[in-house]
Design an enzyme around this catalytic site. Structure first.
Site, PDB file in Angstrom:
ATOM      1  CD  GLU A  25     -16.309  68.201  16.468  1.00  0.00           C
ATOM      2  OE1 GLU A  25     -16.098  67.189  15.283  1.00  0.00           O
ATOM      3  OE2 GLU A  25     -15.891  68.561  17.022  1.00  0.00           O
ATOM      4  CB  THR A  67     -14.633  67.461  12.046  1.00  0.00           C
ATOM      5  OG1 THR A  67     -15.313  68.830  11.691  1.00  0.00           O
ATOM      6  CG2 THR A  67     -13.621  67.832  11.896  1.00  0.00           C
ATOM      7  N   GLY A 107     -10.713  65.376  18.748  1.00  0.00           N
ATOM      8  CA  GLY A 107     -10.031  64.346  18.488  1.00  0.00           C
ATOM      9  C   GLY A 107      -9.507  65.523  17.432  1.00  0.00           C
ATOM     10  CE  LYS A 124     -13.889  56.899  17.855  1.00  0.00           C
ATOM     11  NZ  LYS A 124     -13.953  57.733  16.624  1.00  0.00           N
TER      12      LYS A 124
HETATM   13  C1  5RP Z   1     -13.080  65.888  15.416  1.00  0.00           C
HETATM   14  C2  5RP Z   1     -14.085  65.462  16.440  1.00  0.00           C
HETATM   15  C3  5RP Z   1     -14.331  64.364  15.918  1.00  0.00           C
HETATM   16  O1  5RP Z   1     -16.244  64.155  15.815  1.00  0.00           O
HETATM   17  C4  5RP Z   1     -13.837  62.396  16.852  1.00  0.00           C
HETATM   18  O2  5RP Z   1     -12.101  62.836  16.558  1.00  0.00           O
HETATM   19  C5  5RP Z   1     -13.791  61.419  15.902  1.00  0.00           C
HETATM   20  O3  5RP Z   1     -13.234  61.394  14.246  1.00  0.00           O
HETATM   21  P1  5RP Z   1     -13.329  59.603  13.581  1.00  0.00           P
HETATM   22  O4  5RP Z   1     -14.592  60.013  13.187  1.00  0.00           O
HETATM   23  O5  5RP Z   1     -12.171  60.447  12.519  1.00  0.00           O
HETATM   24  O6  5RP Z   1     -12.823  59.533  14.503  1.00  0.00           O
HETATM   25  O7  5RP Z   1     -14.726  65.665  17.837  1.00  0.00           O
HETATM   26  O8  5RP Z   1     -12.978  67.059  16.213  1.00  0.00           O
END
Ligand code: 5RP
Length: 233
Positions: free
Chosen positions: A104, A26, A97, A122
């Protein structure tokens, strides 16, 4: 200048092979994986079955024509591609996030291989240094879990949706975003503490679940790193 999320997301899609059951993570980085998978399905007749980790991904994948099935139809998933909010040198992560941490985590635990796609911001030395830890809680238990988090040194905040209403997960729960001002000293220790707290459905610490990391860069290149030593599956 390239978008690092797009670079990493598209690169991961090249690891998918025909016949695979693929966990679809996601977030905005994985969205580019979905786009590339849809291209490959059309151009190469790539034949896969996707298992989405959220309603959001399910809608996007369906709209792109990626064949989907229920998690319950599979004992194992061949490969999952997902994003992360933070990842450390041991490949331990903070995720959630986007609010999809529970699904997940279940999909990651069922996967033979998990590829994580990120931009370089990250990648951190210590978890908790830039991002609060999402903790999915049963609404009834929220005050109790918030107290436990404070005792563990965190500053928890109830997550709200953009309009101000309390954020509700796909599983009808709430999320406490727990900021750790001094970072997280032991991801494994904190995870077991939280997993043993009544009312916690899942915490966003993913320990020992990632196998490969693809970092996208603005110049269009990728860094590809493998977990050392490899995970036993
Ligand atoms: C969702 C997640 C996403 O993988 C994480 O927030 C990263 O998101 P993005 O690729 O939009 O930065 O853990 O629950």
């Amino acid at each position: 200048m390239a978008n690092p999320k797009e670079v990493a997301g598209r690169a991961a899609a090249e690891h998918v092979e025909t016949g695979m059951v693929v966990g679809l993570g996601t977030g905005s980085t994985v969205y580019f994986t979905l786009l590339r998978l849809a291209e490959r399905i059309r151009a190469e007749r790539l034949s896969i079955t996707g298992v989405p980790t959220s309603r959001d991904t399910e809608e996007k994948a369906r709209g792109l024509g990626i064949p989907l099935s229920e998690l319950a139809a599979h004992e194992r998933i061949d490969l999952t591609i997902d994003g992360a909010d933070e990842i450390d040198p041991r490949f331990d992560m903070i995720k959630g996030g986007g609010g999809a941490l529970l699904r997940e985590k279940v999909v990651a635990a069922m996967s033979r291989k998990e590829i994580i796609v990120v931009g370089k911001e990250k990648v951190v030395g210590q978890l908790g240094s830039t991002f609060p830890l999402p903790v999915e809680v049963v609404p009834f238990a929220e005050p109790h879990v918030a107290r436990v988090l404070r005792r563990l040194g965190a500053e928890p905040t109830l997550r709200r949706a953009p309009g101000g209403a309390v954020f509700v997960t796909d599983n009808h729960n709430h999320i406490l975003d727990a900021r750790f001002p001094s970072g997280i000293a032991s991801a494994r220790g904190l995870q077991s503490e939280l997993d043993g707290t009544p009312g916690v459905v899942a915490c966003g610490l993913f320990v020992g679940l990632a196998d490969k990391l693809i970092i996208g860069h603005e110049d269009g290149s990728t860094d590809v790193r493998d977990r050392q030593p490899p995970r036993e599956v």
